[in-house]
Design an enzyme around this catalytic site. Structure first.
Site, PDB file in Angstrom:
ATOM      1  N   SER A 290       0.842  -1.190   0.000  1.00 54.76           N
ATOM      2  CA  SER A 290       0.000   0.000   0.000  1.00 54.76           C
ATOM      3  C   SER A 290       0.886   1.251   0.000  1.00 54.76           C
ATOM      4  O   SER A 290       1.683   1.435  -0.925  1.00 54.76           O
ATOM      5  CB  SER A 290      -0.962  -0.044   1.183  1.00 54.76           C
TER       6      SER A 290
ATOM      7  N   GLU B 178      -9.369  -5.549  -4.362  1.00 53.82           N
ATOM      8  CA  GLU B 178      -8.721  -4.479  -3.596  1.00 53.82           C
ATOM      9  C   GLU B 178      -9.711  -3.524  -2.923  1.00 53.82           C
ATOM     10  O   GLU B 178      -9.587  -3.216  -1.741  1.00 53.82           O
ATOM     11  CB  GLU B 178      -7.799  -3.665  -4.510  1.00 53.82           C
TER      12      GLU B 178
ATOM     13  N   HIS C 117      -7.919  -5.527  -0.086  1.00 57.96           N
ATOM     14  CA  HIS C 117      -6.667  -4.835   0.204  1.00 57.96           C
ATOM     15  C   HIS C 117      -6.074  -5.310   1.531  1.00 57.96           C
ATOM     16  O   HIS C 117      -6.765  -5.375   2.551  1.00 57.96           O
ATOM     17  CB  HIS C 117      -6.943  -3.335   0.269  1.00 57.96           C
TER      18      HIS C 117
END
Length: 505
Positions: free
Chosen positions: A208, A316, A422
């Site tokens: 990330s 995600e 995610h």
């Protein structure tokens, strides 16, 4: 240069003298600033809370990291230090601590030869997270590597930019957190040998915002010679970072909120006030650290051409749709789905609604998360495909998509399937960050992923004995699926409609 080489050699020899391969493993290691006393836990040695810079407090707030003070007596490195200042979120918890520039080193119990070093930058949107959250025991013991997790300043303390700060430094302001990350890499070059690591075989890695940081390191002229490989999880390097104009606007907003007109006033403000007033930000382009936007630097060939292992997760954006809607007890309605789509795409919305009809999905929330995952952007599948295509002619790229929709969850919202969203791949590499224990099939996937990541750190190629073959990326069909049912090449561009999105403009 000769003097620097002599110092590094001496540090390495001191480390070896403290713990040769045929003696008891050393928990005391001599760094370039002083000795550290670590701990032995199972099959690993751990050294936590090693300062790699002076505390960035007082007059050092919003200045580049300065060398840590030297010490003579062994530093207690058996427990972590407090994490960097942040508000409550997905990070550990709230903190107003500015004295946070510490790193953690984990090695195998015995080191018989110089090992690859993996340097990890945590995620958290540049506002939260901590290096101490990540236990690398799986990577270290299964992959025979050394892992260094590096803290860096977050939020306004890491990324505030104002004209006054820029004038003070003679360089574009707003990159203090990024400067910390580079300082951590320089520390690794000076000290890896003392812990049994090879400073000539360093892999930078992150997830990330940590992967965004890896993108920035790849294009930073200041990172030359500091690393040899890179791993990115869930961030697209084709996305631009903050411009000076955007950064100054955020800085002006913060300054107005806390009632300051100059740097001296800002340096006197309590940390909590700054955190509360921060509108958000990221590393800023235009200075010595980042002369060019990352995608422009890559297109112009002005980047470090190292082997890459890079990828994203199948779902995600379900995490963020869940946080905004279902997690707040307000699932997306059919009418909301259409309205958000029309607000986003304007005249092109009818085409998107025809390609992603709400009735094709388990719920309007899942429909929304699906096109948000596909449409080119920081976390999107198509953005990652664009990243692989941008890099592929300059360096070896090994691309993946994580697809285990049963992965242990950070959150568990009623009537919402988080899927392979995610950050859910993190558990498969690090030691039980969150969620329930693995099933046997998930444990097998975890072992394969750890083997891929650490083999790549050793050789620059994830292929090795005992794992399914992973072909180098040359076209959209060369993305390695990492799932329970299969580990094999797939073409995410097809199922994510990347050609459609490219035509939509």
């Amino acid at each position: 240069m000769k003097w620097r080489g002599l110092v590094l050699t001496t540090i390495g020899l001191l480390g070896l003298l403290a713990g040769p391969a045929n003696a008891a493993p050393a928990t005391r290691v001599f760094t370039d600033r002083g000795p550290v006393q670590g701990a032995m836990t199972g099959e690993v040695r751990s050294f936590q809370g090693i300062p790699f810079a002076k505390p960035p407090v007082g007059a050092l707030r919003w200045r580049a990291p300065q060398p840590a003070a030297r010490w003579r007596e062994p530093l207690d490195a058996t427990k972590p230090r407090e994490f960097c200042a942040q508000l409550p979120g997905f990070g550990p918890s709230e903190s107003v601590n500015e004295d946070c520039l510490y790193l953690n080193v984990t090695t195998p119990r015995r080191v018989n030869r110089p090992l690859p070093v993996i340097v990890w930058y945590h995620g958290g949107g540049f506002t939260s997270g901590a290096a101490t959250q990540y236990d690398p025991v799986k990577l270290v013991t299964q992959g025979n590597v050394i892992v260094v997790t590096v803290a860096y300043r977050l939020g306004p303390l890491g990324y505030l930019a104002t004209p006054g700060l820029t004038a003070e430094a003679g360089n574009q302001s707003g990159n203090y957190g990024f400067q910390d990350q580079l300082a951590g890499l320089r520390w690794v070059q000076r000290n890896a040998a003392a812990f049994g690591g090879n400073p000539g075989n360093v892999t930078i890695s992150g997830e990330s915002a940590g992967a965004a940081s890896v993108c920035d390191v790849i294009v930073s002229p200041l990172a030359k010679g500091l690393f040899q490989k890179a791993i990115g999880q869930s961030f697209s390097c084709v996305e631009e970072t903050t411009t000076p104009q955007q950064a100054y606007a955020a800085g002006a907003q913060l300054s107005s909120t806390v009632g300051c007109a100059d740097v001296a006033c800002l340096r006197g403000k309590p940390v909590k006030d700054l955190l509360t007033a921060w509108p958000g930000g990221a590393p800023v382009v235009g200075g010595r650290e980042l002369p060019l936007q990352p995608p422009d630097a890559i297109r112009q060939g002005k980047y470090h051409r190292v082997p890459l292992l890079w990828g994203s997760n199948l779902d995600e954006m379900r995490l963020f749709v869940g946080l905004t809607y279902d997690g707040a007890g307000k699932p997306v309605t059919v009418a909301q789905y259409e309205q958000v789509t029309r607000d986003t795409f304007g005249p092109a919305a009818d085409k998107v609604l025809a390609r992603y009809p709400v009735g094709n999905y388990a719920s309007p929330s899942i429909a929304l998360a699906t096109w948000q995952t596909d449409v080119p952007g920081h976390l999107s599948t198509c953005g990652h495909i664009n990243t692989y295509n941008l890099f592929k002619t300059g360096a070896p790229v090994y691309a993946y998509q994580f697809t285990d929709r049963t992965a242990p969850s950070i959150v568990d919202w009623p009537n919402f399937d988080e899927g392979a969203t995610h950050a859910f791949e993190l558990n498969y590499l690090w030691n039980r960050l969150f969620g329930q224990p693995f099933t046997p099939a998930q444990e097998a996937l975890s072992k394969n992923m750890v083997r891929y990541w650490t083999t790549f750190a050793h050789t620059g190629n994830p292929n090795g004995y005992g794992v399914p073959g992973w072909q180098r990326y040359k076209s959209e069909g060369d993305v390695q699926e990492l799932g329970l049912a299969r580990i094999a090449p797939k073409n995410p561009a097809l199922e994510s409609n990347c050609e459609f999105w490219a035509g939509l403009g």
